[in-house]
Motif scaffolding. Sequence first.
Motif, short mmCIF file in Angstrom:
data_model
loop_
_atom_site.label_atom_id
_atom_site.label_comp_id
_atom_site.label_asym_id
_atom_site.label_seq_id
_atom_site.Cartn_x
_atom_site.Cartn_y
_atom_site.Cartn_z
N MET A 97 0.84 -1.18 0.00
CA MET A 97 0.00 0.00 0.00
C MET A 97 0.88 1.24 0.00
SD MET A 97 -3.39 0.57 1.79
CE MET A 97 -4.19 2.08 2.08
N ILE A 98 0.56 2.17 -0.87
CA ILE A 98 1.35 3.40 -1.01
C ILE A 98 1.20 4.23 0.26
CG2 ILE A 98 1.62 5.53 -2.32
CD1 ILE A 98 0.42 3.92 -4.72
N PRO A 99 2.33 4.64 0.85
CA PRO A 99 2.25 5.42 2.09
C PRO A 99 1.60 6.78 1.84
CG PRO A 99 4.52 5.27 1.35
CD PRO A 99 3.71 4.41 0.43
N GLN A 100 0.71 7.16 2.73
CA GLN A 100 0.05 8.46 2.64
C GLN A 100 0.82 9.46 3.50
OE1 GLN A 100 -2.48 8.85 0.41
NE2 GLN A 100 -1.97 6.72 -0.05
N VAL A 101 2.01 9.82 3.03
CA VAL A 101 2.87 10.76 3.75
C VAL A 101 3.32 11.84 2.77
CG1 VAL A 101 3.69 9.05 5.41
CG2 VAL A 101 4.97 9.41 3.31
N ASP A 102 3.61 13.01 3.31
CA ASP A 102 4.16 14.07 2.47
C ASP A 102 5.52 13.64 1.97
OD1 ASP A 102 1.96 15.72 2.82
OD2 ASP A 102 2.84 16.77 4.53
N CYS A 103 5.77 13.88 0.71
CA CYS A 103 6.97 13.38 0.07
C CYS A 103 7.31 14.27 -1.12
CB CYS A 103 6.69 11.95 -0.41
SG CYS A 103 7.93 11.21 -1.43
N THR A 104 8.59 14.47 -1.36
CA THR A 104 9.05 15.18 -2.55
C THR A 104 10.02 14.26 -3.28
OG1 THR A 104 8.90 17.30 -1.41
CG2 THR A 104 10.22 17.24 -3.41
N GLN A 127 4.34 13.30 -4.78
CA GLN A 127 3.59 12.08 -4.46
C GLN A 127 4.52 10.87 -4.40
OE1 GLN A 127 0.33 11.48 -7.22
NE2 GLN A 127 0.32 13.67 -7.68
N ALA A 128 4.45 10.12 -3.33
CA ALA A 128 5.23 8.87 -3.25
C ALA A 128 4.82 7.93 -4.37
CB ALA A 128 5.03 8.21 -1.89
N GLU A 129 3.56 8.00 -4.77
CA GLU A 129 3.04 7.15 -5.83
C GLU A 129 3.81 7.29 -7.14
OE1 GLU A 129 -1.27 6.24 -7.96
OE2 GLU A 129 -1.13 7.68 -6.31
N SER A 130 4.46 8.43 -7.35
CA SER A 130 5.23 8.63 -8.58
C SER A 130 6.39 7.65 -8.68
CB SER A 130 5.73 10.07 -8.69
OG SER A 130 6.63 10.37 -7.65
N LEU A 131 6.77 7.02 -7.56
CA LEU A 131 7.86 6.04 -7.52
C LEU A 131 7.38 4.61 -7.79
CD1 LEU A 131 9.61 7.42 -4.32
CD2 LEU A 131 10.48 7.60 -6.67
N ALA A 132 6.13 4.44 -8.17
CA ALA A 132 5.54 3.11 -8.32
C ALA A 132 6.29 2.24 -9.32
CB ALA A 132 4.07 3.22 -8.70
N LYS A 133 6.75 2.81 -10.45
CA LYS A 133 7.47 2.01 -11.45
C LYS A 133 8.80 1.52 -10.88
CE LYS A 133 5.58 4.43 -15.46
NZ LYS A 133 5.88 5.39 -16.53
N GLU A 144 11.77 7.05 6.43
CA GLU A 144 11.89 5.62 6.74
C GLU A 144 10.70 4.85 6.19
OE1 GLU A 144 12.15 7.99 9.18
OE2 GLU A 144 14.30 7.96 9.56
N ARG A 145 9.51 5.46 6.24
CA ARG A 145 8.29 4.81 5.73
C ARG A 145 8.37 4.67 4.21
NH1 ARG A 145 5.34 1.66 4.39
NH2 ARG A 145 3.11 1.79 4.21
N ILE A 146 8.91 5.65 3.52
CA ILE A 146 9.07 5.59 2.06
C ILE A 146 10.07 4.48 1.71
CG2 ILE A 146 9.77 6.84 -0.01
CD1 ILE A 146 7.26 8.05 1.12
N ILE A 147 11.20 4.45 2.40
CA ILE A 147 12.21 3.42 2.15
C ILE A 147 11.60 2.04 2.38
CG2 ILE A 147 14.39 2.43 2.96
CD1 ILE A 147 15.31 5.35 3.52
N GLU A 148 10.86 1.89 3.47
CA GLU A 148 10.23 0.61 3.78
C GLU A 148 9.26 0.20 2.67
OE1 GLU A 148 6.79 -0.79 6.83
OE2 GLU A 148 8.43 0.36 7.72
N TRP A 149 8.46 1.14 2.19
CA TRP A 149 7.51 0.84 1.12
C TRP A 149 8.22 0.41 -0.18
CZ3 TRP A 149 6.59 4.16 -3.30
CH2 TRP A 149 5.57 3.68 -4.14
N LEU A 150 9.31 1.12 -0.51
CA LEU A 150 10.05 0.79 -1.73
C LEU A 150 10.71 -0.57 -1.66
CD1 LEU A 150 11.81 4.19 -2.55
CD2 LEU A 150 10.12 3.01 -3.99
N THR A 151 11.17 -0.96 -0.47
CA THR A 151 12.06 -2.12 -0.37
C THR A 151 11.48 -3.32 0.37
OG1 THR A 151 13.12 -1.27 1.64
CG2 THR A 151 14.10 -0.64 -0.47
#
Length: 129
Positions: free
Chosen positions: A1-8, A50-56, A121-128
Amino acid sequence: MIPQVDCTVEVVCQINPSEDPQKIRQSISNILDAFELELDKYSARATSDQAESLAKIRESIHNHHSQRVYSKFLNNNLEGDSTWFYLNKQAAFANSIALCERDNESPLGPIKVTVSSENIERIIEWLTS
């Protein structure tokens, strides 16, 4: 699930005199979703909030079972609320996502992906994971 956090998310790369800027645009489109792009004669800069932009990129990490490698890079490059990694520009144009360990691994220069968030850390966890 894509994290709902502020991200650049910021993606930058140089444009060499021998390169077609439209091919750079295509390379970035192959690795990133939902971004704004600034192109000039010498560089390209894409941004997203958007963290979602990293989906690919996330999909590629999981398809190639490279979670541990990316986790290592993301954590080693972690500084405060941001981290970064390099991707091979030629591979991106060929619609493949390939990590570069160093900036000189990609003959025409790498694409640098920087991710910033108060919850990095939440973004890294989601990616990996």
